[in-house]
Design an enzyme around this catalytic site. Sequence first.
Site, PDB file in Angstrom:
ATOM      1  N   LYS A 115       9.530  -9.012  -0.496  1.00 16.11           N
ATOM      2  CA  LYS A 115       8.559  -8.557  -1.505  1.00 16.11           C
ATOM      3  C   LYS A 115       8.884  -7.164  -2.063  1.00 16.11           C
ATOM      4  O   LYS A 115       8.621  -6.888  -3.231  1.00 16.11           O
ATOM      5  CB  LYS A 115       7.140  -8.570  -0.926  1.00 16.11           C
TER       6      LYS A 115
ATOM      7  N   ALA B 154      -1.428  -1.855   8.730  1.00 13.68           N
ATOM      8  CA  ALA B 154      -0.971  -0.941   7.669  1.00 13.68           C
ATOM      9  C   ALA B 154       0.375  -1.388   7.113  1.00 13.68           C
ATOM     10  O   ALA B 154       1.148  -0.572   6.615  1.00 13.68           O
ATOM     11  CB  ALA B 154      -0.896   0.490   8.222  1.00 13.68           C
TER      12      ALA B 154
ATOM     13  N   GLY C 192       2.711  -4.437   4.742  1.00 16.00           N
ATOM     14  CA  GLY C 192       2.759  -4.821   3.328  1.00 16.00           C
ATOM     15  C   GLY C 192       1.469  -5.494   2.872  1.00 16.00           C
ATOM     16  O   GLY C 192       0.962  -5.204   1.779  1.00 16.00           O
TER      17      GLY C 192
ATOM     18  N   ILE D 101      -6.691 -12.598   7.007  1.00 19.26           N
ATOM     19  CA  ILE D 101      -5.734 -13.132   6.020  1.00 19.26           C
ATOM     20  C   ILE D 101      -4.844 -14.205   6.653  1.00 19.26           C
ATOM     21  O   ILE D 101      -4.065 -14.853   5.968  1.00 19.26           O
ATOM     22  CB  ILE D 101      -4.899 -12.026   5.326  1.00 19.26           C
TER      23      ILE D 101
ATOM     24  N   THR E 244       8.173 -14.273  -0.995  1.00 22.31           N
ATOM     25  CA  THR E 244       7.458 -14.018   0.246  1.00 22.31           C
ATOM     26  C   THR E 244       8.327 -13.210   1.198  1.00 22.31           C
ATOM     27  O   THR E 244       9.409 -12.733   0.829  1.00 22.31           O
ATOM     28  CB  THR E 244       6.891 -15.350   0.826  1.00 22.31           C
TER      29      THR E 244
ATOM     30  N   ASN F 281      -4.659   1.231  12.590  1.00 21.27           N
ATOM     31  CA  ASN F 281      -3.364   0.597  12.891  1.00 21.27           C
ATOM     32  C   ASN F 281      -2.833   1.041  14.239  1.00 21.27           C
ATOM     33  O   ASN F 281      -3.132   2.127  14.724  1.00 21.27           O
ATOM     34  CB  ASN F 281      -2.344   0.946  11.792  1.00 21.27           C
TER      35      ASN F 281
ATOM     36  N   ASN G   2       5.095 -10.259  -5.479  1.00 19.80           N
ATOM     37  CA  ASN G   2       5.039 -11.614  -4.895  1.00 19.80           C
ATOM     38  C   ASN G   2       5.197 -12.700  -5.959  1.00 19.80           C
ATOM     39  O   ASN G   2       5.186 -13.878  -5.643  1.00 19.80           O
ATOM     40  CB  ASN G   2       3.744 -11.825  -4.090  1.00 19.80           C
TER      41      ASN G   2
END
Length: 273
Positions: free
Chosen positions: A68, A128, A130, A215, A64, A150, A89
């Site tokens: 990554k 924008a 990871g 997310i 994490t 973004n 990941n």
Amino acid sequence: MIDASTDLYCVIGNPVKHSKSPLIHNACFKSHGINAVYLAFEISGIEDAVRAIRQFNVKGVSVTLPFKSAIIPFLDEIDPDAQKIGAVNTVVNQNGLLTGYNTDFEAAVAPLRKMMALCGKTVYIIGAGGAAQAVAHGLSKEGARIRIVNRDAAKAQKLASQVNAEWYALKDIEHIDNQKIDVIINTTSVGMHPKVDAMPVPDSFLTPTMLAMDIIYTPLETKLLSTAKNMGCRTIDGLSMFIHQGAAQFKLWTGISPNTEHMKDMIIKGETS
Ligand code: ATR
């Protein structure tokens, strides 16, 4: 029971103490009768960590933030999708050969795919970084029409060029025609605990026909999702992507596809108990 032949799995990152990965993976090992344990290691150097993985024969690793991308040069092989996204990941240790995968991109589209066919749909990705990169890669494979918005316009442009998308600076968002947007996905940290009242886009950008996805999973219902829900939008919370990326990791390590609904219930119950 932990004994001399127990296999070790772990998550590496910094910070990792908040991670829900040990909860879901240990429960999956237990329910499938696999003699393995999954721990969380807060590391400072990725090169030393990969050496330790080899030395201690760690069978599988979740990677994490912020490692990554940094882990890639230290692995033996990289799956083509992970290579394209530029982020790993998941690490699989097969007889000492360490291979890096990315399960985030598939996890981003799996919950969406359950609700609609994505080919030809207009999807706005906010952010924008990871995470956005993995989400955009997944959507691109599905044939969606991708738009990147973004704060830093140069980063939006760069990601857009990689996935054949259009891009906008966040400050210009009120000039975007929002009537034909099918999906909006927040990949930024805006709205995450403790600043739970923040929204990545203004309320006026949302329309009732959009599907809104976040997310972020702390809180489970972000301001973006509660606002969208009140407007009549369908929503997908951040736990869905988290669960799917974990389920895909478990499959890479063991060959078993765990039940994602059980995994989600476990986290929700774990949080409320
Ligand atoms: P990750 O790998 O989790 O995506 P990241 O690479 O640091 O993390 O990316 C964070 C994303 O959230 C970026 O798109 C960032 O915008 P900038 O590229 O302009 O920095 C976005 N972000 C973070 N805080 C933000 C804020 N307060 N307002 C708008 N966007 C924000």
